[in-house]
Write a protein that holds these residues in place. Structure first.
Motif, PDB file in Angstrom:
ATOM      1  N   PRO A 149     -55.068  43.704  10.295  1.00 44.71           N
ATOM      2  CA  PRO A 149     -54.727  42.617  11.214  1.00 44.71           C
ATOM      3  C   PRO A 149     -53.232  42.324  11.146  1.00 44.71           C
ATOM      4  O   PRO A 149     -52.624  42.372  10.083  1.00 44.71           O
ATOM      5  CB  PRO A 149     -55.556  41.449  10.686  1.00 44.71           C
ATOM      6  CG  PRO A 149     -56.660  42.074   9.892  1.00 44.71           C
ATOM      7  CD  PRO A 149     -56.088  43.314   9.306  1.00 44.71           C
ATOM      8  N   GLN A 150     -52.649  42.058  12.285  1.00 47.53           N
ATOM      9  CA  GLN A 150     -51.219  41.802  12.305  1.00 47.53           C
ATOM     10  C   GLN A 150     -50.925  40.403  11.777  1.00 47.53           C
ATOM     11  O   GLN A 150     -51.431  39.413  12.313  1.00 47.53           O
ATOM     12  CB  GLN A 150     -50.653  41.944  13.724  1.00 47.53           C
ATOM     13  CG  GLN A 150     -49.137  41.869  13.785  1.00 47.53           C
ATOM     14  CD  GLN A 150     -48.481  42.974  12.956  1.00 47.53           C
ATOM     15  OE1 GLN A 150     -48.815  44.153  13.078  1.00 47.53           O
ATOM     16  NE2 GLN A 150     -47.545  42.591  12.095  1.00 47.53           N
ATOM     17  N   GLN A 151     -50.147  40.334  10.720  1.00 51.25           N
ATOM     18  CA  GLN A 151     -49.775  39.040  10.136  1.00 51.25           C
ATOM     19  C   GLN A 151     -48.735  38.378  11.022  1.00 51.25           C
ATOM     20  O   GLN A 151     -47.626  38.901  11.182  1.00 51.25           O
ATOM     21  CB  GLN A 151     -49.218  39.234   8.729  1.00 51.25           C
ATOM     22  CG  GLN A 151     -48.702  37.965   8.078  1.00 51.25           C
ATOM     23  CD  GLN A 151     -49.831  37.033   7.711  1.00 51.25           C
ATOM     24  OE1 GLN A 151     -50.777  37.417   7.066  1.00 51.25           O
ATOM     25  NE2 GLN A 151     -49.732  35.790   8.163  1.00 51.25           N
ATOM     26  N   GLN A 202     -57.205  40.952   5.276  1.00 50.71           N
ATOM     27  CA  GLN A 202     -56.255  40.283   6.157  1.00 50.71           C
ATOM     28  C   GLN A 202     -54.817  40.704   5.897  1.00 50.71           C
ATOM     29  O   GLN A 202     -54.032  40.854   6.831  1.00 50.71           O
ATOM     30  CB  GLN A 202     -56.379  38.760   5.990  1.00 50.71           C
ATOM     31  CG  GLN A 202     -55.301  37.954   6.702  1.00 50.71           C
ATOM     32  CD  GLN A 202     -55.394  38.060   8.220  1.00 50.71           C
ATOM     33  OE1 GLN A 202     -56.478  38.279   8.754  1.00 50.71           O
ATOM     34  NE2 GLN A 202     -54.274  37.924   8.912  1.00 50.71           N
ATOM     35  N   PHE A 243     -58.380  33.067   9.923  1.00 50.57           N
ATOM     36  CA  PHE A 243     -57.704  34.358  10.002  1.00 50.57           C
ATOM     37  C   PHE A 243     -58.429  35.454   9.236  1.00 50.57           C
ATOM     38  O   PHE A 243     -58.021  36.606   9.259  1.00 50.57           O
ATOM     39  CB  PHE A 243     -56.241  34.260   9.559  1.00 50.57           C
ATOM     40  CG  PHE A 243     -56.018  33.751   8.167  1.00 50.57           C
ATOM     41  CD1 PHE A 243     -56.436  34.470   7.058  1.00 50.57           C
ATOM     42  CD2 PHE A 243     -55.365  32.543   7.958  1.00 50.57           C
ATOM     43  CE1 PHE A 243     -56.208  34.001   5.782  1.00 50.57           C
ATOM     44  CE2 PHE A 243     -55.139  32.078   6.677  1.00 50.57           C
ATOM     45  CZ  PHE A 243     -55.560  32.807   5.596  1.00 50.57           C
ATOM     46  N   HIS A 296     -62.001  36.048   9.671  1.00 48.88           N
ATOM     47  CA  HIS A 296     -62.823  36.507  10.791  1.00 48.88           C
ATOM     48  C   HIS A 296     -63.453  35.277  11.425  1.00 48.88           C
ATOM     49  O   HIS A 296     -63.617  34.241  10.782  1.00 48.88           O
ATOM     50  CB  HIS A 296     -63.903  37.490  10.338  1.00 48.88           C
ATOM     51  CG  HIS A 296     -64.729  37.002   9.185  1.00 48.88           C
ATOM     52  ND1 HIS A 296     -65.826  36.198   9.344  1.00 48.88           N
ATOM     53  CD2 HIS A 296     -64.603  37.195   7.853  1.00 48.88           C
ATOM     54  CE1 HIS A 296     -66.363  35.921   8.167  1.00 48.88           C
ATOM     55  NE2 HIS A 296     -65.629  36.506   7.235  1.00 48.88           N
ATOM     56  N   VAL A 334     -63.143  42.344   9.221  1.00 48.65           N
ATOM     57  CA  VAL A 334     -62.470  43.621   9.438  1.00 48.65           C
ATOM     58  C   VAL A 334     -62.620  44.482   8.189  1.00 48.65           C
ATOM     59  O   VAL A 334     -62.485  44.001   7.069  1.00 48.65           O
ATOM     60  CB  VAL A 334     -60.964  43.385   9.730  1.00 48.65           C
ATOM     61  CG1 VAL A 334     -60.249  44.713   9.913  1.00 48.65           C
ATOM     62  CG2 VAL A 334     -60.823  42.530  10.981  1.00 48.65           C
TER      63      VAL A 334
END
Length: 950
Positions: free
Chosen positions: A251-253, A216, A473, A475, A482
């Motif tokens: 993943p975009q934080q 993440q 966040f 999955h 991811v």
């Protein structure tokens, strides 16, 4: 390097120019001088890269900041960000094993990682030819990490982190942060738990949990990479693209929503702890550093309790003397901050009454605000601190840190410039308005008073059941997490080669004399417009006699507390207006008075230094005030595991009458300090703080001629009176008798093992072979002792062994804070490790290569700053070494063989003669120690002074 002597007559200049001391340089001018040039670019995968060129030394600071801290942790996962900081030092897929091994090989300095609410960072400063290898390593743990993460590593590092938590919690006031957060911030708030996390959550962490945490948060689009030092943008772009460019985005934080919570009402709380004197806290939650009120609130805190001449110092410490120490600090974070006031009550003072007095002082200050002069002094202190900090390219506070913080917290690498401008432009009205807006809200009022701690559930691993909680966040339920599958664009089967690293060229050192014969040792560094001066006296803790223990320290502390023409408050205010800082310090062999000065204000700063050296008043009222503070410090030292261990071991090793047989802090014995009179302090000053016992060390951007003229004007006519002091090194240490001395400190969740022996070495001996050998045994993260107790067994946060350099008899000391239930096992393991190393299992070829490469290659980074050079110059004079010692030491390291290193350390170190002091809970620890087959003596830790005693 030849030794340069410049006679006084050659350097003599007219002193007419100094007849009138100049006014301090304008603050706006000083703030504009703090400049960090930089350029930045972003890779297609989102990695932000900032480059700052600084060619003063052949080193580059590499700093990787991830936008992940404890504020991102959901319930049940507290401590994950910090746990991952540890795990990512355990190696990656293409660089297995501890990262410290390849970093030591290339001579990295300032190697560390930190985690807090807002971020996790990793940093090191490396020789320029080793930059490519360093970028390989950093990119490998960013993009090729999960395959190296094992259950074994996870469980080991959970143990290490839990011992780090115990080590912090075991200190006096170690539980305060938990109480503050609980009282002020809701538990579901991003800032609502400590970064260290809970024992239960750490115990419950599964391998898949932490892998999900990595997926993440640790993608390149969630990071900032700063390269500062001997580097340019084209080179940086080529290397960074090569090693980081193939790592796919994660993943975009998204932004974390954070409010500034307001408690519904004031929260009053009383805690008991193993402390020397009651401490009163007042804490508010206020906005983070991007809020326009942040700078005014920081100035408010500095004026209230951060300056030497602060409101609280003048009212409670210098004024009615109801407190022995005060402080106020704005702990700034990205999205909120803690405004914290601390007051340590003087013995006999009613803390409830002191609390009411404190609240009244704060209320009056909030209502009326600071004066213009107070704002100026506070802002000048901030500018001076930043001027000093940015001399370094890396570490905990250099150029790389400044740029990374701005980029990560404020989306502006140059944010520091906006802050400097805000400090320079701040007004009393802005400060008062910010205080009235934020400090009139409910706060946490905490009193910590002496007494036994209550039950502490976090002191041990609770072995919770594994958690099955998976936050959204990571999955979605039923979806695969991811994963990163980088397309390898570079050969990662081997580490990139390291280019030729040139040996250190220590700055040219020049010598001069003042008119009265004081030697001046000087080097020029022009990176920042600053001057650092140390006036070192042949005194130190060893100058005390057995019946005057603590006199040196009390004398030293009184030097800047009033002179014949300046009061204590005036001295403090003058430093603050100049952006200068006077400080005192001592070691076993030396006492020193140091000055940090902004070079535009050099002359008035030196005049202030000279006044405190030559004309201390030793006002009876100030003597009593500082005596009270020192007595509280003595009691405080005896509440700390480290203080108890040092106080116990030193007289055992050397004997109470030996100059080294006393507490290394120099605070002395309470019964002696209680009776010291003013005349004894004046006599000590005359005997030890005198020109013929002084050497002045200077590193400055100003030329020697100018510096010498300023110093000669202020100190050149200084003369000593009476007979100089003499140290009693004719006393021999007692014959060693190996045993365990257990200092009973009840309810300690950790034990401190502190072992030592006096060697046959002297500080003037060449210690290169001994230190090189000890680097393998105990002097390095990768040492045998630390690897076994921390990295293999997970029983400690860190173990260290070292030769403690002193002019006369050099001791070897081992320090190991370990979890209480493993005290006996840890001591037995360390003894076994030492015996094996000193007999049949000597230094391996790999250890020898790593150690010698590390010592040689780290030299350029070890002397990057003027403070580093200043320390090196002092060591050379103290240990009677030539000025070019550090420029030639590399050849001595390279000449060593493993057998020579083994022979050296085995000739001076015998573990069968060591005395082991253990500070811990006797009811839990003694049965463990009894099984080791050594005599065990039990001592009771001294009880803290009651509030009714003086």
């Amino acid at each position: 390097m030849r030794r340069l002597w410049l006679a006084a007559s050659v350097l003599a200049v007219s002193t007419a120019a100094f007849a009138q001391a100049p006014k301090p340089a304008p603050l706006a001018e000083l703030s504009r001088a703090v400049t960090i040039p930089y350029e930045q670019f972003t890779l297609p995968n989102g990695l932000r890269v900032i480059v700052s060129t600084d060619r003063k030394a052949p080193v580059v600071a590499v700093s990787v900041w991830y936008n992940v801290g404890s504020k991102m942790e959901p319930a049940g996962k507290t401590g994950y960000a910090h746990l991952f900081e540890h795990l990512m030092f355990n190696g990656s897929e293409n660089a297995p094993g501890d990262f410290f091994a390849p970093l030591q090989q290339i001579g990295a300095t300032d190697v560390n990682g930190t985690t807090w609410f807002d971020r996790t960072n990793y940093f090191e400063t490396v020789p320029t030819p080793a930059l490519e290898r360093t970028l390989f390593l950093e990119s490998d743990r960013m993009g090729h990490f999960l395959g190296a993460l094992t259950e074994k590593n996870l469980k080991n590092q959970i143990g290490v982190v839990q011992n780090e938590k115990r080590q912090g919690d075991n200190q006096p006031f170690g539980l305060v942060e938990y109480a503050q957060i609980k009282a002020l911030i809701p538990p579901n708030h991003p800032y609502g738990h400590s970064t260290i996390g809970s024992m239960a959550d750490l115990d419950a962490a599964s391998l898949e949990d932490v892998k999900g945490w990595f997926r993440q948060h640790y993608g390149p689009n969630n990071a900032v990479l700063v390269l500062a030092g001997d580097i340019d943008v084209p080179t940086a772009r080529t290397l960074v693209t090569k090693y980081f460019g193939d790592i796919p985005r994660g993943p975009q934080q998204g932004p974390v929503a954070v409010s500034v919570p307001t408690p519904p009402k004031r929260v009053d709380e009383v805690m008991k702890d193993r402390v020397a004197t009651p401490r009163i806290y007042r804490t508010w939650i206020v906005p983070g550093l991007n809020d326009p009120d942040s700078v005014p609130l920081d100035i408010a805190a500095t004026v209230l309790g951060g300056l030497s001449s602060s409101r609280l110092d003048n009212a409670l410490v210098r004024g009615d003397k109801s407190a022995v120490k005060v402080s106020t600090e704005l702990q700034q974070f990205a999205q909120l901050s803690f405004f914290e006031v601390q007051v340590d009550c003087a013995p006999g003072v009613d803390p409830a009454e002191e609390g009411r007095k404190l609240d009244a002082l704060i209320a009056d200050y909030i209502a009326k605000g600071p004066t213009a002069d107070e704002v100026l002094r506070a802002a000048t202190r901030d500018v001076a601190g930043r001027t000093s900090a940015v001399e370094s390219v890396g570490g905990f506070g250099g150029k790389a840190v400044t740029l990374a913080e701005g980029a990560l917290y404020s989306n502006d690498a140059g944010f520091y410039k906006k802050q400097l401008a805000a400090y320079a432009a701040a007004t009393p009205e802005q400060v008062r308005a910010a205080m009235q807006k934020w400090l009139t809200r409910p706060m946490h009022a905490l009193l910590v008073e002496p007494g036994p701690r209550g039950a502490y559930e976090e002191s041990k691993s609770v072995a919770s059941k594994p958690s099955t909680f998976a936050p959204a966040f990571y999955h979605k339920p039923g979806e695969a997490p991811v994963t990163f599958k980088p397309a390898t664009a570079v050969d990662r089967s081997k580490l990139p080669p390291v280019g030729t690293i040139a040996d250190l060229k220590f700055p040219a050192v020049a010598h001069a004399k003042l008119s009265n014969g004081i030697e001046l040792v000087y080097a020029q560094r022009t990176a920042t417009p600053t001057t650092r001066i140390v006036v070192s006296f042949d005194a130190g803790v060893a100058a005390d006699t057995y019946d005057t223990l603590g006199r040196q320290s009390l004398t030293l502390s009184l030097l800047d507390e009033g002179t014949a023409t300046r009061s204590s408050e005036q001295i403090a205010e003058e430093q603050e207006r100049l952006g200068a800082n006077l400080s005192v310090g001592n070691s076993a062999d030396r006492s020193s008075v140091s000055l940090f000065a902004l070079s535009p204000n050099l002359q008035p700063s030196v005049d202030l230094l000279a006044d405190v050296l030559r004309n201390p008043k030793f006002d009876p009222a100030e003597v009593e005030r500082l005596r009270k503070q020192q007595l509280v410090s003595i009691v405080s030292e005896m509440t700390q595991p480290g203080g108890l261990a040092q106080r116990t071991l030193a007289p055992i090793l050397y004997g109470a009458n030996h100059p080294y047989g006393r507490p290394t802090s120099g605070l002395g014995d309470a019964a002696v300090v209680e009776k010291l009179g003013r005349d004894q302090l004046v006599a000590f000053h005359r005997a030890w703080f005198r020109p013929e016992k002084a050497t002045i060390f200077v590193v400055s951007d100003r030329p020697l001629a100018e510096v010498r003229a300023v110093l000669d004007r202020a100190l050149g006519d200084w003369r000593g009176t009476g007979a100089p002091g003499v140290k009693a090194f004719n006393v021999a240490p007692p014959a060693p008798r190996s045993r365990i001395v257990l200092v009973d400190r009840p309810d300690s969740p950790q034990s401190l093992i502190y072992g030592g022996v006096v060697t046959s070495l002297k500080g003037t001996d060449e210690l290169v072979p001994y230190n090189a050998a000890n680097d393998v045994l105990g002097g390095n993260f990768l040492s045998r002792l630390n690897t076994d107790i921390r990295e293999t067994k997970g029983w400690s946060y860190g173990v260290n062994g070292s030769f403690r350099r002193a002019l006369e008899a050099v001791p070897y000391i081992v320090s190991a804070p370990v979890q209480a239930d493993r005290t006996g096992d840890s001591l037995a393991a360390m003894q076994a490790d030492m015996r094996a190393f000193l007999t049949t299992q000597g230094i391996t070829p790999e250890e020898k290569e790593r150690t010698i490469n590390g010592f040689v290659r780290e030299l350029p980074g070890s002397f990057e700053t003027s403070g580093d050079v200043l320390s090196g110059m002092q060591n050379n004079v103290l240990y009677k070494r030539p000025d070019d010692y550090y420029s030639t030491v590399a050849s001595r390291y390279r000449a060593l063989t493993a057998p020579q290193m083994d022979q050296a350390i085995r000739s001076v170190l015998d573990p069968s003669k060591m005395v082991w002091v253990v500070v811990g809970d006797a009811k839990q620890v003694k049965p463990q120690l009894d099984r080791l087959g050594m005599p065990v003596e039990v001592k009771t830790a001294p009880q803290q002074t009651s509030q009714g005693e003086k």
